[in-house]
Design an enzyme around this catalytic site. Sequence first.
Site, PDB file in Angstrom:
ATOM      1  N   GLU A 107       0.831  -1.201   0.000  1.00 31.91           N
ATOM      2  CA  GLU A 107       0.000   0.000   0.000  1.00 31.91           C
ATOM      3  C   GLU A 107       0.866   1.253   0.000  1.00 31.91           C
ATOM      4  O   GLU A 107       0.579   2.225  -0.704  1.00 31.91           O
ATOM      5  CB  GLU A 107      -0.950  -0.031   1.198  1.00 31.91           C
ATOM      6  CG  GLU A 107      -1.892  -1.221   1.130  1.00 31.91           C
ATOM      7  CD  GLU A 107      -3.132  -1.069   1.973  1.00 31.91           C
ATOM      8  OE1 GLU A 107      -4.150  -0.610   1.426  1.00 31.91           O
ATOM      9  OE2 GLU A 107      -3.087  -1.406   3.173  1.00 31.91           O
ATOM     10  N   GLU A 127      -4.664  -9.090   3.009  1.00 31.74           N
ATOM     11  CA  GLU A 127      -5.494  -8.772   4.177  1.00 31.74           C
ATOM     12  C   GLU A 127      -6.789  -9.580   4.243  1.00 31.74           C
ATOM     13  O   GLU A 127      -7.206 -10.021   5.318  1.00 31.74           O
ATOM     14  CB  GLU A 127      -5.816  -7.267   4.200  1.00 31.74           C
ATOM     15  CG  GLU A 127      -4.657  -6.379   4.619  1.00 31.74           C
ATOM     16  CD  GLU A 127      -3.722  -6.000   3.493  1.00 31.74           C
ATOM     17  OE1 GLU A 127      -2.903  -5.090   3.679  1.00 31.74           O
ATOM     18  OE2 GLU A 127      -3.812  -6.629   2.405  1.00 31.74           O
TER      19      GLU A 127
END
Length: 253
Positions: A107, A127
Amino acid sequence: MSDLEFERDGHVAVLTMNRPQRRNALSLEMVGQFAQAWDEIDGDDRIRVAVLTGAGEYYCSGGDLSEGWMMRDGSRVDVGKGLLLEHTLAKPLIAAVNGPCLGGGCEMLQQTDIRIAERRATFGLPEAKVGLIAGAGSTVRLKRQIPYTKAMEMILTGDPLSAREAYDFGLVGHVVENGESLDRARKIAERVAANGPLAVRAAKAAVIASGWLDEETARRIERRLVTPVVASADAKEGVAAFKEKRKPRFEGR
């Protein structure tokens, strides 16, 4: 030993995520050090470009789940700033991805400007596999940087891309042999640092501020940022150096 090593090399700052025993997982301490590093880089006119890499054979395995800080509110550090979620570095940031780049590391990667990957690198947002969401910018940024369907596949399945796939889809701009990413990043950083610093910062600001706006609005932003650069002493020096067939001596003014 610091979780985040900070090295200066001329006009280049090199940041190294330094938790190889934890695959360079993002600790709360490291995130706080990132927030401080961004301020130091942007506040020091001697630094013109930054490089981010990882120690050992891992780039970053994401947030350290063993610390549990991602699940808590009211952290004592500025997580949004440290992870570049709510902060944009004014100066160019180059990623030298020397190994797996996962979760929060992937990210943060989306906030870098130039990206070099080694062949062993992989890129993933796992995730969802542990019931979490890649919510540190990926649901906003990733679909703008690679094809929508591949972004959704990464986010929803948690499956990673190889370095070659990341290159093919435009997530990285270079693929190099293992062990060569930092050297390539330094060489590119030196080329960026040799350019007019006002021009480089304004160009990055214009690209980011205009984003995916309509062209008329984006052009107004571009003009606002370009005008002072064209009138700067650096611009005059650059033109003079070109005419005189010499290297320019930029001073950032």
